[in-house]
Design a protein around this motif. Structure first.
Motif, PDB file in Angstrom:
ATOM      1  N   MET A   1      62.601  -2.139  50.003  1.00 12.64           N
ATOM      2  CA  MET A   1      62.814  -2.815  51.269  1.00 12.64           C
ATOM      3  C   MET A   1      62.336  -4.244  51.149  1.00 12.64           C
ATOM      4  O   MET A   1      61.266  -4.585  51.592  1.00 12.64           O
ATOM      5  CB  MET A   1      62.042  -2.109  52.377  1.00 12.64           C
ATOM      6  N   GLU A   3      64.122  -6.808  52.375  1.00 17.39           N
ATOM      7  CA  GLU A   3      64.735  -7.609  53.433  1.00 17.39           C
ATOM      8  C   GLU A   3      64.063  -7.262  54.752  1.00 17.39           C
ATOM      9  O   GLU A   3      64.150  -6.135  55.223  1.00 17.39           O
ATOM     10  CB  GLU A   3      66.231  -7.316  53.538  1.00 17.39           C
ATOM     11  N   TRP A   4      63.379  -8.237  55.335  1.00 15.21           N
ATOM     12  CA  TRP A   4      62.684  -8.046  56.599  1.00 15.21           C
ATOM     13  C   TRP A   4      63.196  -9.081  57.595  1.00 15.21           C
ATOM     14  O   TRP A   4      63.616 -10.167  57.205  1.00 15.21           O
ATOM     15  CB  TRP A   4      61.179  -8.206  56.407  1.00 15.21           C
ATOM     16  N   GLU A   5      63.160  -8.724  58.887  1.00 13.23           N
ATOM     17  CA  GLU A   5      63.640  -9.631  59.918  1.00 13.23           C
ATOM     18  C   GLU A   5      62.955  -9.320  61.237  1.00 13.23           C
ATOM     19  O   GLU A   5      62.284  -8.289  61.375  1.00 13.23           O
ATOM     20  CB  GLU A   5      65.162  -9.516  60.059  1.00 13.23           C
ATOM     21  N   ILE A  30      58.153  -7.968  62.894  1.00 13.80           N
ATOM     22  CA  ILE A  30      58.942  -7.978  61.673  1.00 13.80           C
ATOM     23  C   ILE A  30      59.132  -6.529  61.214  1.00 13.80           C
ATOM     24  O   ILE A  30      58.186  -5.741  61.225  1.00 13.80           O
ATOM     25  CB  ILE A  30      58.243  -8.801  60.575  1.00 13.80           C
ATOM     26  N   ALA A  31      60.347  -6.193  60.825  1.00  7.92           N
ATOM     27  CA  ALA A  31      60.672  -4.828  60.391  1.00  7.92           C
ATOM     28  C   ALA A  31      61.734  -4.901  59.302  1.00  7.92           C
ATOM     29  O   ALA A  31      62.364  -5.942  59.109  1.00  7.92           O
ATOM     30  CB  ALA A  31      61.181  -4.009  61.577  1.00  7.92           C
ATOM     31  N   PRO A  32      61.942  -3.783  58.600  1.00  6.53           N
ATOM     32  CA  PRO A  32      63.015  -3.769  57.592  1.00  6.53           C
ATOM     33  C   PRO A  32      64.362  -4.130  58.226  1.00  6.53           C
ATOM     34  O   PRO A  32      64.629  -3.767  59.378  1.00  6.53           O
ATOM     35  CB  PRO A  32      63.022  -2.323  57.102  1.00  6.53           C
ATOM     36  N   ARG A  33      65.195  -4.832  57.476  1.00  7.51           N
ATOM     37  CA  ARG A  33      66.531  -5.187  57.960  1.00  7.51           C
ATOM     38  C   ARG A  33      67.246  -3.920  58.428  1.00  7.51           C
ATOM     39  O   ARG A  33      67.251  -2.911  57.741  1.00  7.51           O
ATOM     40  CB  ARG A  33      67.348  -5.842  56.854  1.00  7.51           C
ATOM     41  N   TYR A  35      66.420  -2.171  61.156  1.00  5.12           N
ATOM     42  CA  TYR A  35      65.529  -1.264  61.880  1.00  5.12           C
ATOM     43  C   TYR A  35      66.020  -0.997  63.304  1.00  5.12           C
ATOM     44  O   TYR A  35      66.078   0.155  63.735  1.00  5.12           O
ATOM     45  CB  TYR A  35      64.102  -1.831  61.898  1.00  5.12           C
TER      46      TYR A  35
END
Length: 106
Positions: A1, A3-5, A30-33, A35
């Protein structure tokens, strides 16, 4: 993981108005792309037609390695929550979703 956004963190139908306004932002961060798409999809599992539409409309966020990872994280979180008594009716659907993800990954 990797990619975070930025994510709402609790994105489901009860946090949406009919006009499309997103409510209840106290859990954002912020969470995994994918989510938010994953949580929206996971909560919809009890309404198969709605879940299918969400899957179709948000496929860009739910497909691929990042989408599978987000779905697995969300399923784990919701199963943990269900073990404390929240949404126990979702448990079989979440387990089926996990099984489908494992089968697709092979």
């Amino acid at each position: 993981m990797d990619e975070w956004e930025c994510a709402h963190g609790d994105f489901h139908a009860a946090n949406l108005t009919t006009g499309g306004t997103v409510l209840d932002w106290e859990g954002w961060g912020i969470a995994p792309r994918g989510y938010d798409a994953a949580i929206f999809y996971a909560y919809a599992q009890l309404a198969p037609d709605t879940a299918a539409r969400i899957r179709r409309e948000l496929a860009a966020f739910l497909e691929g390695a990042a989408g599978r990872a987000a779905l697995l994280v969300v399923c784990a979180e919701l199963l943990q929550s269900a073990s404390r008594g929240d949404h126990p009716d979702l448990t079989p659907k979440l387990r089926a979703l996990i099984d489908g993800l494992r089968t697709a990954a092979r």
